[in-house]
Design an enzyme around this catalytic site. Structure first.
Site, short mmCIF file in Angstrom:
data_model
loop_
_atom_site.label_atom_id
_atom_site.label_comp_id
_atom_site.label_asym_id
_atom_site.label_seq_id
_atom_site.Cartn_x
_atom_site.Cartn_y
_atom_site.Cartn_z
N ASP A 78 -47.65 50.11 -42.74
CA ASP A 78 -48.03 48.97 -41.90
C ASP A 78 -47.69 49.32 -40.45
OD1 ASP A 78 -48.53 46.58 -40.67
OD2 ASP A 78 -46.98 45.45 -41.72
N VAL A 99 -33.20 70.24 -35.74
CA VAL A 99 -32.44 69.10 -35.23
C VAL A 99 -31.07 69.58 -34.76
CG1 VAL A 99 -31.43 66.86 -35.79
CG2 VAL A 99 -33.62 67.53 -36.81
N ASP A 128 -21.40 38.66 -25.94
CA ASP A 128 -22.39 37.60 -26.14
C ASP A 128 -23.50 38.11 -27.08
OD1 ASP A 128 -21.06 35.81 -24.56
OD2 ASP A 128 -22.41 35.97 -22.84
N HIS A 182 -30.82 51.74 -20.63
CA HIS A 182 -30.36 52.91 -21.40
C HIS A 182 -31.41 54.02 -21.41
CE1 HIS A 182 -29.14 55.18 -25.05
NE2 HIS A 182 -27.92 54.79 -24.73
N ASN A 195 -35.05 65.98 -4.25
CA ASN A 195 -35.92 65.10 -3.46
C ASN A 195 -35.14 64.14 -2.58
OD1 ASN A 195 -34.91 63.38 -5.39
ND2 ASN A 195 -36.88 62.46 -5.94
N ASP A 223 -44.89 42.44 -38.78
CA ASP A 223 -45.17 43.55 -39.69
C ASP A 223 -44.26 43.46 -40.91
OD1 ASP A 223 -42.83 44.23 -38.12
OD2 ASP A 223 -42.99 46.24 -39.00
N SER A 267 -24.76 59.36 -25.75
CA SER A 267 -26.12 59.07 -25.28
C SER A 267 -26.48 59.88 -24.04
CB SER A 267 -26.25 57.59 -24.91
OG SER A 267 -26.54 56.80 -26.01
N ASP A 315 -23.22 69.74 -33.70
CA ASP A 315 -23.55 71.16 -33.51
C ASP A 315 -22.91 71.78 -32.28
OD1 ASP A 315 -25.43 71.66 -35.75
OD2 ASP A 315 -26.60 70.09 -34.78
#
Length: 531
Positions: free
Chosen positions: A267, A403, A241, A285, A299, A260, A454, A430
């Site tokens: 800006d 990086v 969707d 995410h 905990n 903007d 991710s 890497d």
């Protein structure tokens, strides 16, 4: 775009769409596992929620030895606070398992409408939301097509990809709408939502739609619980969707609400301080990423984060669609300027019209000694032969040495060690880390298993935060070197992209050829810090 692997399609596509149109611990690093006999068995359910923290020798699971690091190396040590910037879709800062680990800008007085610290952002108490009330957005290739044919190769490539993706998305949306409608019809006839295989077998229906799908639904529910089936249907339906309504919709302009100039990096007066975003569910995410790094350890709630002594700075810059280069560049600079020492970026795309802005932001982070950890992407692609942004390399080579880009590992050591969706490559990827079935926080006080590069990226960001916490004199490039050099190597042959014909040595699927290991990394960090 948020780099999350959509899990729904495998089972549903196969079953529905076809018919519907142990070594004693020592204070020495593990340098090889070639001669260690590892069980090639399915992971135990009791281990699954924290498999990425387990030890590959002791537990025979390709985790990062996080528990071993805490019990043997960090037990009597005290670290310093490290701020980790999470540039993502938003973070549910109200989640109980993130309480106490959310960054607070002590220079800002909440709610007074004044930029107390003069950093350019009003009331940025926990971070900044560069998207304002934006939720859905176009893909970058859609934006390129919307601008019209300029005769460039970029336009031609984007237009071809757009046409292909739009056609596929419409077909998939139609199929999952069909499944959703059929499920709704079955619920109505049975007068129950949580129906079973036996319910279906005894159902005598005059509805042609119900009778068409019933055999396949019986097959599915013989393999997974109805609740999981429902979740997969809804996940897939919402995904397609969004593709049709926002990501690939040439008529949609989500950016206009901000007002903007998207092509003007100067800006900057836009966005707001609501780092969760307009709806909590949109922060799923980013909340999951934050939890992987820092959900409170031991905990009794949910899972455990990789790092202690951390504070999560929320930078909302990744919509449901492709992120804008402007937001990413400004988001990185915001995190750097406000004290982050590690930044996680679990997003990426194939086109980057203002990539130089992001390159400059990454170099700026390097100048300020900030490590940026990026997800490699989920296309199952060799990044030696394909572009994926953001990266830290142009035609002249690596542009900055702060990086690190991360591929995803599966839960099991063996030929399937590399997640079938993970990108790979000896130039842009890497190192690898756990990225399949990772259990962490999601909005509204919940937890969930998610997978994707991710999830691999924040696992590494967590290890990086540990190093920077306990060995604060080490620089960002040194931390990157440690993460890569201290990893565990193996020369086993692995399947890539889920294609059995596509195999190569694990040593050749990334620049380091290794799996991140927290125990080894902390040992190396101590030696380097002493030097």
């Amino acid at each position: 775009m948020k780099i999350l692997k959509l899990s729904s399609l495998t089972l549903l596509s196969a079953l529905v769409l076809a018919s519907c149109g142990a070594t004693k611990s020592t204070l020495a690093p593990v340098t090889s596992i070639e001669n260690i006999a590892l069980k090639n068995a399915e992971i135990k359910e009791t281990d699954l929620k924290r498999w990425s923290h387990l030890d590959i020798l002791k537990d025979t699971i390709p985790g990062m030895s996080v528990d071993k690091a805490y019990s043997e190396l960090l037990k009597n040590k005290k670290g310093t606070k490290v701020i980790v910037g999470v540039v993502d879709s938003g973070v549910d800062i109200e989640h109980p398992d993130l309480q106490g680990v959310i960054w607070k800008n002590t220079k800002e007085i909440a709610g007074n409408g004044i930029d107390d610290d003069n950093n350019g952002y009003i009331d940025d108490v926990h971070g900044w939301n560069f998207l304002g009330d934006i939720s859905g957005e176009n893909l970058e290739l859609t934006r390129i097509v919307k601008k019209g044919d300029d005769g460039s190769e970029t336009y031609k490539k984007a237009k071809a990809e757009f046409d292909k993706e739009f056609k596929e998305a419409k077909a998939q949306k139609q199929q999952f709408d069909f499944i959703f409608t059929a499920d709704k019809a079955i619920r109505a006839e049975l007068k129950k939502d949580n129906y079973t295989v036996e319910d279906l077998k005894t159902l005598n229906s005059t509805n042609a739609l119900v009778n068409q799908v019933k055999p396949r639904f019986i097959q599915i529910l013989s393999n997974i619980p109805k609740a999981e089936f429902d979740e997969q249907i809804m996940e897939a339906k919402e995904h397609f969707d969004s593709q049709v309504d926002y990501n690939l919709n040439l008529e949609f302009n989500g950016r206009k609400v901000l007002g903007d100039n998207i092509d003007d990096l100067k800006d900057t007066k836009y966005g707001n301080n609501n780092v969760i975003g307009p709806e909590k569910k949109g922060a799923l995410h980013g909340t999951h990423v934050a939890g992987i790094i820092a959900q409170v350890r031991n905990n009794g709630l949910g899972g455990d984060g990789v790092a202690n002594n951390v504070e999560i700075m929320a930078v909302r810059a990744v919509p449901d669609g492709d992120e804008y280069d402007k937001d990413i560049a400004l988001g990185i600079r915001y995190a750097v300027d406000n004290g982050a020492k590690v930044i996680n970026g679990s997003f990426g795309k194939s086109y980057s019209p203002h990539k130089e802005w992001v390159y400059d932001a990454l170099k700026y982070a390097g100048e300020k000694d900030v490590l940026v950890v990026l997800a490699a992407g989920n296309e199952g692609t060799d990044l030696d032969t394909a572009d994926r942004f953001p990266n830290d390399r142009n035609a002249s080579g690596e542009i900055t040495n702060n990086v690190i880009k991360i591929g995803a590992l599966n839960t099991k050591y063996g030929s399937d060690l590399v997640a079938d969706f993970s990108n790979y490559g000896t130039q842009d990827v890497d190192v690898f880390a756990p990225g399949v079935q990772i259990y962490a926080t999601i909005p509204d006080n919940q937890y969930k298993y998610l997978q994707g590069t991710s999830m691999a990226s924040p696992n590494v960001a967590g290890v990086a935060a540990l190093i920077r916490s306990y060995y604060p004199t080490l620089t960002a490039p040194q931390v990157k070197q440690i993460l890569m050099d201290s990893g565990i190597p193996t020369n086993i042959e692995v399947v890539l992209s889920g294609e059995k014909a596509n195999k190569r040595s694990f040593a050749k699927v990334s620049k380091s050829g290794k799996m991140v290991n927290a125990y080894n990394a902390l040992l190396m960090a101590e030696k380097m810090a002493k030097k």
